[in-house]
Design an enzyme around this catalytic site. Structure first.
Site, mmCIF file in Angstrom:
data_model
loop_
_atom_site.group_PDB
_atom_site.id
_atom_site.type_symbol
_atom_site.label_atom_id
_atom_site.label_comp_id
_atom_site.label_asym_id
_atom_site.label_seq_id
_atom_site.Cartn_x
_atom_site.Cartn_y
_atom_site.Cartn_z
ATOM 1 N N SER A 138 0.857 -1.190 0.000
ATOM 2 C CA SER A 138 0.000 0.000 0.000
ATOM 3 C C SER A 138 0.886 1.230 0.000
ATOM 4 C CB SER A 138 -0.897 0.005 1.244
ATOM 5 O OG SER A 138 -1.531 1.264 1.405
ATOM 6 N N TYR A 148 -0.845 -0.967 10.599
ATOM 7 C CA TYR A 148 -1.132 -1.313 9.210
ATOM 8 C C TYR A 148 -0.025 -0.788 8.293
ATOM 9 C CZ TYR A 148 -3.544 -1.417 4.688
ATOM 10 O OH TYR A 148 -3.875 -1.630 3.366
#
Length: 253
Positions: A138, A148
């Site tokens: 990401s 994350y």
């Protein structure tokens, strides 16, 4: 006939990976927790493309489920030529506000599973003289504001390390860094606010992300960002002092 295994294949980018790979002539193995949803997708893909669409219902947070997938990845009698480590989710909250159980689940899916499945896949790929690992990270990997983001940064570093170790082999490792994508990822109560928080120009279509990622695999490219805008943003984030990228934010991409 080349076979690709895709984790997180029941929706979003995983489903798009399965479609594009089958359309290109690959047999596919679809991995996710929902057997019913996988069966629906597999039936449609097989009917539309004529390719074999195998399903493997497994929870990657469960050690037995992960080992089931690892065994399929390493099967010498029905080899996997492309492993797509796509499964993932976000918590939408800071480390201090989340439970240990949720943090452990995210670690298992975003870090442990790609490492385990890559470890299972690579010996056979190298012995056969062809193969590729594709990991989905990401743009959040350029930040340091959540677990994350930290896990996705690990995915990037892990893929680059793999690519270096595979340099003298016919096998490659690629990581794709999408930004915001129009999938069900942001449908959860914790993340749905991001749909209104960020303008439409920042949202990518799954087709664009998957097409860019698979093209990078064919080129043997290690890192790909499937958008000029996010490519520029990523370059800018890498130049910022860490104190700016580590500030807590309200969402994850």
């Amino acid at each position: 006939m080349a076979t690709a295994l895709v984790t997180g294949a029941s929706a979003g980018l995983g489903e798009e990976f399965a479609w594009q790979l089958a359309t290109a002539g690959h047999d596919v193995v679809l991995v996710a927790r929902s057997r019913d949803r996988l069966s629906e997708i597999a039936d449609v893909i097989a009917s539309a493309t004529g390719q074999r669409a195998e399903i493997l219902a497994a929870d990657l947070t469960d050690p037995e489920g992960l080992e089931l997938v690892a065994a399929r990845v390493a099967d010498p009698d029905d080899p996997i030529s492309l492993l797509v480590n796509n499964a993932g989710f976000g918590l939408g909250k800071g480390f201090l506000d989340s439970t240990w159980e949720d943090e452990k689940r995210m670690l298992d899916v975003l870090v442990t599973a790609p490492m385990r499945l890559s470890h299972a896949a690579l010996p056979g790929m190298i012995a056969r003289g062809h193969g590729a690992i594709l990991n989905v990270a990401s743009i959040a990997a350029h930040l340091g504001d959540s677990t994350y983001a930290s896990h996705k940064r690990w995915v990037v570093e892990f893929t680059q390390a793999l690519a270096g170790q595979l340099a003298d082999t016919p096998v490659t490792a690629t990581v794709v860094l999408p930004g915001l994508v129009e999938t069900s990822f942001h449908d959860s109560e914790e993340l749905v606010h991001m749909r209104s928080d960020f303008p439409g120009m920042l949202w990518l279509e799954p087709e664009q992300v998957v097409t860019s990622a698979l093209a990078a695999v064919r080129r043997g490219q290690t890192v790909v960002t499937p958008s000029v805008l996010y490519g520029v943003a990523g370059a800018g984030l890498r130049l910022l002092p860490a104190r700016f990228t580590r500030r807590r934010r309200t969402g994850e991409a």
